[in-house]
Design an enzyme around this catalytic site. Structure first.
Site, PDB file in Angstrom:
ATOM      1  N   GLY A  52      11.372 -11.789  12.755  1.00 38.81           N
ATOM      2  CA  GLY A  52       9.986 -11.317  12.759  1.00 38.81           C
ATOM      3  C   GLY A  52       9.545 -10.645  11.478  1.00 38.81           C
ATOM      4  N   ASP A 113       8.983  -5.986  11.898  1.00 41.52           N
ATOM      5  CA  ASP A 113       7.581  -6.353  12.100  1.00 41.52           C
ATOM      6  C   ASP A 113       6.897  -5.396  13.069  1.00 41.52           C
ATOM      7  OD1 ASP A 113       9.180  -7.235  14.211  1.00 41.52           O
ATOM      8  OD2 ASP A 113       8.314  -9.234  14.331  1.00 41.52           O
ATOM      9  N   ASP A 116       8.339  -1.692  19.443  1.00 40.99           N
ATOM     10  CA  ASP A 116       7.854  -1.721  20.824  1.00 40.99           C
ATOM     11  C   ASP A 116       8.575  -0.604  21.586  1.00 40.99           C
ATOM     12  OD1 ASP A 116       6.901  -2.429  23.290  1.00 40.99           O
ATOM     13  OD2 ASP A 116       7.820  -4.401  23.368  1.00 40.99           O
ATOM     14  N   LYS A 144       3.521  -0.450  18.668  1.00 37.04           N
ATOM     15  CA  LYS A 144       2.814  -0.664  19.937  1.00 37.04           C
ATOM     16  C   LYS A 144       2.716   0.631  20.716  1.00 37.04           C
ATOM     17  CE  LYS A 144       3.673  -5.286  21.500  1.00 37.04           C
ATOM     18  NZ  LYS A 144       4.274  -6.195  22.475  1.00 37.04           N
ATOM     19  N   PHE A 165       0.813  -8.614  23.606  1.00 33.46           N
ATOM     20  CA  PHE A 165       1.742  -9.478  22.874  1.00 33.46           C
ATOM     21  C   PHE A 165       1.004 -10.130  21.707  1.00 33.46           C
ATOM     22  CE2 PHE A 165       4.647 -12.860  21.880  1.00 33.46           C
ATOM     23  CZ  PHE A 165       5.868 -12.221  22.058  1.00 33.46           C
ATOM     24  N   ASP A 172       6.245 -14.207  16.474  1.00 33.54           N
ATOM     25  CA  ASP A 172       6.244 -15.506  17.143  1.00 33.54           C
ATOM     26  C   ASP A 172       6.069 -15.412  18.644  1.00 33.54           C
ATOM     27  OD1 ASP A 172       8.877 -14.364  17.663  1.00 33.54           O
ATOM     28  OD2 ASP A 172       9.380 -16.336  18.463  1.00 33.54           O
ATOM     29  N   ARG A 178       4.404 -18.067  13.610  1.00 32.09           N
ATOM     30  CA  ARG A 178       4.778 -17.094  12.566  1.00 32.09           C
ATOM     31  C   ARG A 178       3.967 -17.309  11.293  1.00 32.09           C
ATOM     32  NH1 ARG A 178       9.516 -14.511  14.269  1.00 32.09           N
ATOM     33  NH2 ARG A 178      11.012 -15.799  15.394  1.00 32.09           N
TER      34      ARG A 178
END
Ligand code: IMP
Ligand code: MG
Length: 187
Positions: A52, A113, A116, A144, A165, A172, A178
């Site tokens: 990512g 990236d 979460d 997030k 999401f 991705d 991506r």
């Protein structure tokens, strides 16, 4: 005739962060990192979490004027939109001797990236700490907002985003999207 990519962009997703804003923020982040490491007397060991972080990392490191050594670690946390249960981290490439020697008594910066739950960054940070870095910091493009308490925090954050999401700019869905230049929410 629309390409599959055009169909996704027009009908199946909506934009969250446009390309221009990402570019501006990545530049801002690089400045924050440069200011932080003003005192840097050693190399900067950059550890990119694949896959990512690939796009974000390649833009970011080209803005950092340090002597950088770059390593990639592969983690897998999602299958589609569903988190892999049990053993959230599927694969973690074993660290090479060269990696361990580079980290020891040096300044390490983990690049990912998106943060979460913090599980990925927590796991990788704990693993890296075993090799005694002088300092260890983390930068993420996205953070997030989630209800639960995160297992790790990032030192440098590009954008705080809602608990949706997202894909694009390296992120991705089942390996796709991506390459999209903007960050988009799947609808
Ligand atoms: P964490 O371990 O729960 O913090 O999850 C972080 C990792 O999961 C990131 O490195 C991403 O690869 C992936 N991830 C989390 N949220 C998303 C998302 O919305 N889209 C794509 N990948 C995500
Ligand atoms: Mg990841």
């Amino acid at each position: 005739m629309k390409t599959l990519e055009q169909d996704f962009i027009e009908n199946k997703s909506k934009i969250l962060i446009p390309e221009d804003s990402i570019r501006g923020r990545v530049r801002g982040l690089s400045q924050e990192i440069i200011n932080h490491y003003q005192w840097l007397d050693k190399e900067l060991i950059v550890v990119g979490l694949m896959d990512g972080a690939s796009v974000f990392l390649s833009d970011l490191i080209r803005l950092l004027p340090f002597k950088i050594k770059l390593y990639f670690i592969t983690l897998k946390t999602y299958l589609g939109k569903n988190k892999i249960k049990d053993g959230t981290i599927d694969t973690c490439k074993e660290f090479s001797d060269d990696f361990c020697n580079s980290i020891q008594d040096n300044n390490a910066l983990i690049v990912d990236d998106i943060l979460d739950t913090g599980e990925s960054i927590n796991t990788i940070s704990e693993a890296i700490k075993i090799f005694d870095p002088k300092t260890l910091k983390t930068v993420v493009l996205l953070n997030k907002k989630i209800e639960a308490q995160k297992k790790a925090k990032a030192d440098f954050i590009g954008f705080n985003i809602p608990d949706k999401f997202v894909v694009g700019f390296g992120m991705d869905y089942n390996g796709y999207y991506r390459n999209l230049p903007d960050i988009r929410i799947i609808e």
